[in-house]
Design an enzyme around this catalytic site. Structure first.
Site, PDB file in Angstrom:
ATOM      1  N   SER A 144      -9.109 -19.444 -17.578  1.00  0.00           N
ATOM      2  CA  SER A 144      -8.941 -20.076 -16.268  1.00  0.00           C
ATOM      3  C   SER A 144      -7.425 -20.290 -16.432  1.00  0.00           C
ATOM      4  O   SER A 144      -6.638 -20.133 -17.317  1.00  0.00           O
ATOM      5  CB  SER A 144      -9.339 -21.355 -16.545  1.00  0.00           C
ATOM      6  OG  SER A 144      -8.984 -22.216 -15.550  1.00  0.00           O
ATOM      7  N   TYR A 157     -11.256 -29.884 -20.118  1.00  0.00           N
ATOM      8  CA  TYR A 157     -11.388 -28.540 -19.797  1.00  0.00           C
ATOM      9  C   TYR A 157     -10.214 -27.801 -20.223  1.00  0.00           C
ATOM     10  O   TYR A 157     -10.207 -26.580 -20.672  1.00  0.00           O
ATOM     11  CB  TYR A 157     -11.661 -28.481 -18.316  1.00  0.00           C
ATOM     12  CG  TYR A 157     -11.814 -26.911 -17.620  1.00  0.00           C
ATOM     13  CD1 TYR A 157     -13.030 -26.584 -17.727  1.00  0.00           C
ATOM     14  CD2 TYR A 157     -10.950 -26.497 -17.096  1.00  0.00           C
ATOM     15  CE1 TYR A 157     -13.249 -25.283 -17.351  1.00  0.00           C
ATOM     16  CE2 TYR A 157     -10.973 -25.047 -16.306  1.00  0.00           C
ATOM     17  CZ  TYR A 157     -12.271 -24.740 -16.525  1.00  0.00           C
ATOM     18  OH  TYR A 157     -12.193 -23.520 -15.876  1.00  0.00           O
TER      19      TYR A 157
HETATM   20  P1  NAD Z   1     -21.181 -21.133 -11.844  1.00  0.00           P
HETATM   21  O1  NAD Z   1     -21.826 -22.663 -12.594  1.00  0.00           O
HETATM   22  O2  NAD Z   1     -21.368 -20.534 -10.643  1.00  0.00           O
HETATM   23  O3  NAD Z   1     -21.238 -19.940 -13.088  1.00  0.00           O
HETATM   24  C1  NAD Z   1     -21.701 -20.319 -14.494  1.00  0.00           C
HETATM   25  C2  NAD Z   1     -23.285 -19.838 -14.732  1.00  0.00           C
HETATM   26  O4  NAD Z   1     -23.386 -20.212 -16.163  1.00  0.00           O
HETATM   27  C3  NAD Z   1     -24.244 -20.575 -14.054  1.00  0.00           C
HETATM   28  O5  NAD Z   1     -25.027 -19.760 -13.627  1.00  0.00           O
HETATM   29  C4  NAD Z   1     -24.782 -21.430 -15.098  1.00  0.00           C
HETATM   30  O6  NAD Z   1     -26.309 -21.379 -14.725  1.00  0.00           O
HETATM   31  C5  NAD Z   1     -24.695 -20.720 -16.250  1.00  0.00           C
HETATM   32  N1  NAD Z   1     -24.473 -21.600 -17.427  1.00  0.00           N
HETATM   33  C6  NAD Z   1     -23.858 -22.846 -17.458  1.00  0.00           C
HETATM   34  N2  NAD Z   1     -24.170 -23.118 -18.873  1.00  0.00           N
HETATM   35  C7  NAD Z   1     -24.955 -22.538 -19.372  1.00  0.00           C
HETATM   36  C8  NAD Z   1     -25.302 -22.443 -20.809  1.00  0.00           C
HETATM   37  N3  NAD Z   1     -25.338 -23.557 -21.534  1.00  0.00           N
HETATM   38  N4  NAD Z   1     -26.267 -21.131 -21.035  1.00  0.00           N
HETATM   39  C9  NAD Z   1     -26.617 -20.140 -20.498  1.00  0.00           C
HETATM   40  N5  NAD Z   1     -25.945 -20.175 -19.137  1.00  0.00           N
HETATM   41  C10 NAD Z   1     -25.156 -21.348 -18.513  1.00  0.00           C
HETATM   42  O7  NAD Z   1     -19.550 -21.219 -12.251  1.00  0.00           O
HETATM   43  P2  NAD Z   1     -18.287 -20.231 -12.138  1.00  0.00           P
HETATM   44  O8  NAD Z   1     -17.286 -20.990 -11.554  1.00  0.00           O
HETATM   45  O9  NAD Z   1     -18.682 -19.035 -11.689  1.00  0.00           O
HETATM   46  O10 NAD Z   1     -18.004 -20.266 -13.877  1.00  0.00           O
HETATM   47  C11 NAD Z   1     -17.764 -18.997 -14.459  1.00  0.00           C
HETATM   48  C12 NAD Z   1     -16.389 -19.125 -15.356  1.00  0.00           C
HETATM   49  O11 NAD Z   1     -15.562 -19.102 -14.442  1.00  0.00           O
HETATM   50  C13 NAD Z   1     -16.457 -20.452 -16.201  1.00  0.00           C
HETATM   51  O12 NAD Z   1     -15.980 -19.879 -17.562  1.00  0.00           O
HETATM   52  C14 NAD Z   1     -15.468 -21.181 -15.512  1.00  0.00           C
HETATM   53  O13 NAD Z   1     -14.750 -21.971 -16.481  1.00  0.00           O
HETATM   54  C15 NAD Z   1     -14.411 -20.172 -14.848  1.00  0.00           C
HETATM   55  N6  NAD Z   1     -13.541 -20.451 -13.840  1.00  0.00           N
HETATM   56  C16 NAD Z   1     -14.141 -21.291 -12.832  1.00  0.00           C
HETATM   57  C17 NAD Z   1     -13.275 -21.466 -11.804  1.00  0.00           C
HETATM   58  C18 NAD Z   1     -13.531 -22.199 -10.434  1.00  0.00           C
HETATM   59  O14 NAD Z   1     -12.521 -22.752  -9.748  1.00  0.00           O
HETATM   60  N7  NAD Z   1     -15.176 -22.121 -10.114  1.00  0.00           N
HETATM   61  C19 NAD Z   1     -11.864 -21.446 -11.986  1.00  0.00           C
HETATM   62  C20 NAD Z   1     -11.270 -20.939 -13.237  1.00  0.00           C
HETATM   63  C21 NAD Z   1     -12.211 -20.600 -14.310  1.00  0.00           C
END
Ligand code: NAD
Length: 267
Positions: A144, A157
């Site tokens: 991130s 985080y």
């Molecule tokens: P999201 O919640 O849409 O996707 C994450 C998925 O992981 C979900 O489907 C959830 O059900 C699954 N999940 C969560 N905990 C779990 C567990 N313990 N076991 C199995 N599955 C699990 O969120 P996203 O934004 O797509 O996040 C994906 C990655 O992107 C993360 O690592 C997040 O930190 C990173 N990220 C997100 C953002 C943002 O603004 N959304 C920004 C930078 C980085």
């Protein structure tokens, strides 16, 4: 034209929504087959309904070593090997400042968030390393802007994503020359990203609180409000056998927030 990932077997954690789902769909479009480790059965059902046999769904928890081993075994059984492991499932802390947390929030929230964001990546790496070594494959971790800069979350985080940089750097060293280990650091996007239940943050998503698109663009040096699909090219590059052969131990900052916008920018 064969895709850029034609014939590769990949495993994506948290592939049920947001960035993970965008990676899964792009990998499929590039000719890969994909195993998905995801805790939500509804999201898995939806993926399979959309993509059928190219997807091998595994319902489980990324914090469990056993579930990661089961996902790797499922990939081997269904597709005969594993070329790429994408550690991606994560939790956010909704930017909670240290002094707004009770000691209990801090202790329990730390445990839950670090279990997913750091331990989940380590046990996934442990479970997949042997299979990846056999194919000279690679690991890719989702970090991130918070892995590199403040203000992308709260201290829990930010600390967890900074720890991810250490995971990449050390594993690139330990697993060389057999397995390349890299990371992608995207910026804010409207997804289903949730927080630790222990902090009362499990029932809201980042998409519910992110500022409107025009305000989001103001955080970006490039004046864009990225969607998950906008970040997936780097994941293709890093999974590809011949497009990133020399790359290991790298963190690709694709967040667009590290360089502040010029003060005179108008839109
Ligand atoms: P999201 O919640 O849409 O996707 C994450 C998925 O992981 C979900 O489907 C959830 O059900 C699954 N999940 C969560 N905990 C779990 C567990 N313990 N076991 C199995 N599955 C699990 O969120 P996203 O934004 O797509 O996040 C994906 C990655 O992107 C993360 O690592 C997040 O930190 C990173 N990220 C997100 C953002 C943002 O603004 N959304 C920004 C930078 C980085």
């Amino acid at each position: 034209m064969p895709g850029r990932l034609a014939g590769l077997s990949t495993l994506v954690t948290g592939g049920g929504s947001g960035l993970g789902r965008a990676i899964v769909e792009r990998y499929l479009a590039e000719g890969a087959v994909v195993t998905v480790l995801e805790r939500s059965p509804e999201k898995l059902r939806d993926l399979v309904a959309s993509h059928g046999d190219s997807i091998r769904p595994v319902q489980g928890d990324v914090t469990s070593g056993e579930d990661n081993v089961a996902a790797v075994e499922a990939a081997l059984e269904a597709f005969g090997g594993l070329d790429t492991f994408v550690g991606n499932a994560g939790l956010w802390d909704f930017g909670k400042p240290l002094l707004d947390m009770t000691m209990n929030d801090l202790e329990q929230g730390y445990r839950e968030l670090f279990d997913v964001n750091v331990k989940g990546y380590l046990v996934g790496a442990r479970a997949s390393a042997k299979a990846l070594t056999e194919r000279s494959g690679s690991m890719i971790f989702t970090l991130s802007n918070a892995a590199l800069f403040p203000r992308g979350g709260g201290v829990l985080y930010t600390a967890s994503k900074h720890a991810g940089v250490g995971v990449v750097s050390q594993l690139a060293y330990e697993l060389a020359p057999h397995v390349r280990v890299n990371a992608v650091a995207p910026g804010g996007m409207a997804t289903d990203l949730r927080g630790p239940a222990a902090m009362g943050l499990a029932d809201q998503s980042i998409k519910d609180i992110l500022p409107a698109e025009d305000r989001l663009r103001q955080y970006s040096a490039l004046d864009i409000a990225p969607r998950a699909e906008d970040y997936v090219d780097t994941y293709v590059l890093l999974a590809s056998r011949n497009e990133s052969r020399t790359v290991t131990g790298a963190v690709f900052d694709v967040s667009t927030v590290g360089t502040p916008r010029r003060p005179d920018a108008t839109s």
